[in-house]
Design an enzyme around this catalytic site. Structure first.
Site, mmCIF file in Angstrom:
data_model
loop_
_atom_site.group_PDB
_atom_site.id
_atom_site.type_symbol
_atom_site.label_atom_id
_atom_site.label_comp_id
_atom_site.label_asym_id
_atom_site.label_seq_id
_atom_site.Cartn_x
_atom_site.Cartn_y
_atom_site.Cartn_z
ATOM 1 N N GLU A 1 0.957 -1.191 0.007
ATOM 2 C CA GLU A 1 -0.072 0.067 -0.075
ATOM 3 C C GLU A 1 0.851 1.174 -0.121
ATOM 4 O OE1 GLU A 1 -3.627 0.088 0.368
ATOM 5 O OE2 GLU A 1 -3.702 -2.009 -0.004
ATOM 6 N N CYS B 1 -2.550 9.215 2.708
ATOM 7 C CA CYS B 1 -1.936 8.709 1.370
ATOM 8 C C CYS B 1 -3.031 9.171 0.369
ATOM 9 C CB CYS B 1 -1.829 7.349 1.335
ATOM 10 S SG CYS B 1 -3.205 6.387 2.231
#
Lengths: 468, 421
Positions: B210, B244
């Site tokens: 990720e 993010c």
């Protein structure tokens, strides 16, 4: 890098968007179908030259499988491509929430030599179906098929988007320096590591279809004749050069006594008294591989077969007994027509034996007792599993096919091929209105707003069902 | 560092004992986690506050809330997720049983990140436990307080052999990565992502990475600009930009640029008050290193709003840059801070071209009343996920798999997708 130009050309074609429409993908897949039809004779000849493959085997394990995958894909592609709408929570009730199947871009498929058409075309079908551009690298070891694919396949497919690269080890290493958006590799675990390490440099996702030693446990309660035929078929098909072939047998000493004559009979039925003369038994692909497999014969003793002919690269269908765990034949995937039998006292011992080793691609159990089958299934781990037969689990397009641990990463066949080469992209489409519903999430944060936020987004626990 | 070998070895032996395979055991562990979050909420929130200067409600809302939701969902659905799925048979196999059975992988490694230090460790952990694995958890050492709390609390509630916590920085993580795992889930940046994948390759270990990138946000002329800017402001400055999936930069027509700036300024006022430094809801940059990095991105830029900074408290004001060039420093790396560059583009074509000329981002945002335009932007680009007419929200729907593509990552999780991973 010598292939940089090719890869950037394909990437430009990818960015143009031409591989996206369903019609385009269908047209390319249908062209692939025509390749299979029109080049069938060439395929039969090339595989015969490369490995002495009996045409019957090629029809079944190379051409027919590709046909099935192609037709299954063409029948379902429209459905597979559709956005998958997902269940929403209270906050997103009026929005559109779905998962798209996006192509990755430019994918690389590296195929092995043992089923050089199948193991190139079946992934290719998935890659095209998913809307990608593809660079194909057939195995240089199956030279005649490599030449056939390199010369003929590009004539059927759109040259802007699909290319075949011929390369040995060194050039393949150079090829891997380029950035691909997905890499699909079928081959050995040691090369698998090299591929994944190269992929890591570009954060390229991979599917690795590798191998291992597929155990075959034969319990005391079974129909010995049937077992012998099914095991022999799986082991000696393609002269043993099959990733899902039963690699070794585990059974009790008593079962071994019954199994040997049954295996002898099955082999005689299949290939006649001298298998070297049978048109239905294949050959080892090359001298290097022949020498490797031949060396494995120095294990235990050959109860059946054991004969070899280096010039013809022929190794007789062989069954070894009195094999020890540290014998050469138990140190690596055999990938040849040799079946060692190791005796174990019980199913528990068999399970312990299997679990002490790397997880295999396939695991086989022969037993008419369901309990035994379930025990082995539940207490072991493998890519796939088949009870009371060999290889057959691989023929169902609805069962995803792949390994675990050293035997591989990822899976394909049927819809799983399409999924493999698709990036599942989550999408939430909201509207500009109903801003009031968003208010609780903005600062200044107030604890009293939390219950509202929670109610809007939380999943409620369903009341427990106590019927069981 | 034999310690790593021992920890992982113990976890593997514990996994091999078979005790984490039964659904009852897994649910029991998940319920223990739920108790932990409920009973130790104060401690956890205090740690997150200390690490990121987060207010109580913010820490709760951004991290604890979602962990609890995920636990509730997973405990409820696990039996159905774990059930074998029948497969279609053909003529030859008509009388056979054919199915796909989800099985545990073995020993899983979870490496957390510092920006949502509790959530990004717990969320994967829940899925890994639910799937019947042993799990080694390595929280980010940069969020020190949360790492300490995780290391203290997990062994109090969970089976300590099956689910050990390992703390440490780069040397410890490097040693950990030499061990053999059956899956590694890493959250962090692309550079380290490559290192993780290369280490995994040695053992042929599958990975979920990720990562991040620069998530573009295209604002069409035809949209409700006030609402769009409100939502963008919220998502950008949440956690002081250290998210993010924050909208990294804006692409819009030059004619609406100043209006965008005005709208964002107005929203900032609304969300954080007159003096943003005094707002309890505005976070701080995690450490001096990142503070300096982010300030460095402002060099040579037109600051339309903000720019104030205070190194002592790692405070950077919500900042907007205008007329930014694609070649500038602020456009080279993921900002991960409260700096919002606006790049003028003359058309949606130009926007799409710009987006496609760069690495594939983790998220992509488009604001427009024109459904066709939205569809076009989505189908002609590639990103981990998309939200249209809002930002960040696709993260919160657990039925949507969450992950990146290309440089922004591989694999996905959340909800059932965690279990499947």
């Amino acid at each position: 890098s010598p292939h940089a130009g090719l890869v950037s050309r394909l990437r430009a074609a990818w960015l143009s968007g031409k591989t996206r429409p369903l019609e385009y993908r269908v047209a390319q897949l249908e062209a692939l179908g025509r390749f299979l039809d029109e080049k069938k004779q060439d395929i039969l000849e090339a595989t015969a030259l490369d490995m002495g493959k009996p045409p019957f085997e090629v029809e079944l394990s190379e051409i027919s499988i590709c046909r099935t995958e192609l037709n299954h894909t063409l029948n379902n592609l429209g459905t597979w491509m559709k956005d998958k709408h997902v269940e929403k929570n209270w906050a997103t009730q009026l929005d559109s929430a779905f998962i798209r199947k996006d192509p990755y871009g430019v994918v690389l498929i590296i195929a092995p030599w043992n089923y050089p058409i199948n193991l190139l075309l079946v992934p290719l079908i998935g890659a095209i179906a998913a809307g990608n551009c593809v660079v194909m690298k057939p195995s240089e070891i199956s030279r005649n098929v490599e030449r056939l694919v390199a010369e003929s396949l590009p004539r059927y497919l759109d040259k802007d988007c699909f290319a075949v690269v011929t390369a040995g080890t060194e050039e393949t290493t150079r090829l891997l320096e380029n950035k691909f958006d997905y890499i699909f590799f079928t081959g050995s675990p040691s090369v698998g590591r090299i591929i994944m390490t190269a992929a890591a440099k570009h954060l390229t996702p991979v599917t690795l279809e590798l191998g291992g030693k597929n155990p075959c446990y034969v319990s005391d309660t079974c129909d010995v004749q049937n077992v012998a035929r099914r095991v022999a078929w799986g082991r000696f098909f393609n002269a043993g050069q099959t990733c899902v072939a039963p690699d070794y047998v585990l059974c009790s000493a008593e079962m071994q006594e019954k199994l040997l004559p049954a295996l002898r009979e099955a082999i005689a039925d299949f290939y006649g008294p001298n298998p070297q003369e049978s048109p239905d038994f294949g050959r080892i692909v090359g001298d290097k591989q022949f020498q490797r497999v031949q060396a494995l014969l120095r294990s235990g003793r050959a109860a059946i077969g054991g004969q070899t002919d280096a010039e013809a690269r022929y190794i007789a269908p062989t069954v070894l007994v009195d094999v020890q765990q540290d014998d050469p034949v138990m140190q690596e995937e055999i990938f040849g027509p040799i079946l060692p039998i190791l005796t174990v006292a019980s199913v528990d011992d068999a399970i312990a034996f299997i679990n002490a080793r790397e997880r295999p691609l396939a695991l086989y159990v022969f037993s008419s007792c369901k309990k035994v089958v379930n025990q082995v299934l539940e207490r072991t781990s493998s890519g796939g599993f088949c009870a009371n037969d060999t290889i057959m689990h691989m023929t169902l397009t609805s069962l995803p096919f792949g390994g675990i641990g050293q035997s591989g990463l990822g899976r394909y066949h049927g819809r799983s091929s399409f999924e493999t080469f698709s990036h599942p992209r989550s999408a939430l489409l909201r509207g500009a209105g109903r801003e009031a519903l968003n208010t609780p999430r903005y600062p200044p944060y107030a604890p009293h707003r939390l219950p509202l936020l929670r109610a809007a987004t939380e999943t409620r626990r369903h009341p427990a069902c106590t019927l069981l | 560092m034999e310690r790593m070998q021992q920890v992982v070895g113990r976890a593997r032996a514990a996994f091999n004992s078979g005790r984490c395979r039964s659904l009852e055991f897994r649910i029991q562990q998940l319920k223990a986690l739920k108790r932990m979050v409920q009973e130790k909420e104060e401690e956890i929130v205090a740690a997150i506050k200390a690490d990121l200067h987060k207010s109580g409600p913010s820490a709760y809302g951004h991290e604890i809330l979602y962990v609890m939701q995920d636990l509730i969902l997973t405990i409820d659905k696990l039996p159905s997720w774990a059930a074998p799925r029948p497969a279609k048979r053909d003529l030859l196999t008509m009388r056979d049983e054919a199915y796909v059975s989800p099985e545990p992988l073995g020993v899983v490694l979870i490496i957390g990140a510092w920006n949502y230090p509790f959530l990004l460790v717990m969320h994967p952990l829940i899925g890994a436990i639910a799937a019947g694995n042993a799990v080694v958890t390595k929280p980010s050492e940069i969020a020190e307080n949360t790492a300490r709390v995780v290391a203290d609390l997990l062994p109090q509630y969970l089976d300590p052999e099956l689910y050990p916590v390992v703390t440490g920085g780069v040397p410890e993580t490097t040693e950990l990565l030499k061990q053999r795992f059956d899956h590694i889930l890493y959250t962090g940046n692309s550079t380290v992502g490559k290192i993780v994948m290369a280490a995994a390759a040695k053992h042929l270990t599958p990975v979920t990475l990720e990562l991040g990138g620069k998530s573009p946000c295209y604002i069409d002329k035809d949209c409700d600009l006030a609402t769009a800017c409100r939502r963008i402001t919220w998502g950008k400055y949440l956690n002081c930009g250290q998210t993010c999936i924050a909208p990294d930069y804006i692409l819009c027509d030059p004619s609406i640029q100043s209006k965008v700036v005005e709208n964002i300024k107005a929203t900032l006022q609304e969300l954080y008050g007159e003096d943003v430094k005094k707002s309890p809801d505005y976070e701080r940059i995690i450490n001096k290193h990142h503070f300096r990095r982010i300030l460095g991105l402002l060099e040579g830029q037109k600051i339309a709003h903000g720019g104030e900074a205070d190194e002592a408290t790692c405070f950077i004001a919500p900042t907007i840059l205008t007329d930014v060039s694609p070649a500038s420093k602020v456009m080279e790396e993921e900002i991960f801070g409260p700096v919002l560059p606006i790049l003028p583009v003359k058309s949606v074509d130009e926007a799409i071209e710009l987006i496609n000329s760069r690495e594939k981002p983790l998220a992509l945002y488009v604001f427009s009343n024109n459904k066709k335009l939205i569809k076009r932007v989505i189908s002609e680009t590639s990103s981990g996920g998309v939200t249209a007419n809002d930002v960040v929200m696709h993260f919160f729907l657990s039925t949507l798999p969450f992950g990146g593509v290309g440089n922004s990552g591989m694999g996905a999780y959340h909800g059932k997708h965690s279990f499947d991973t």
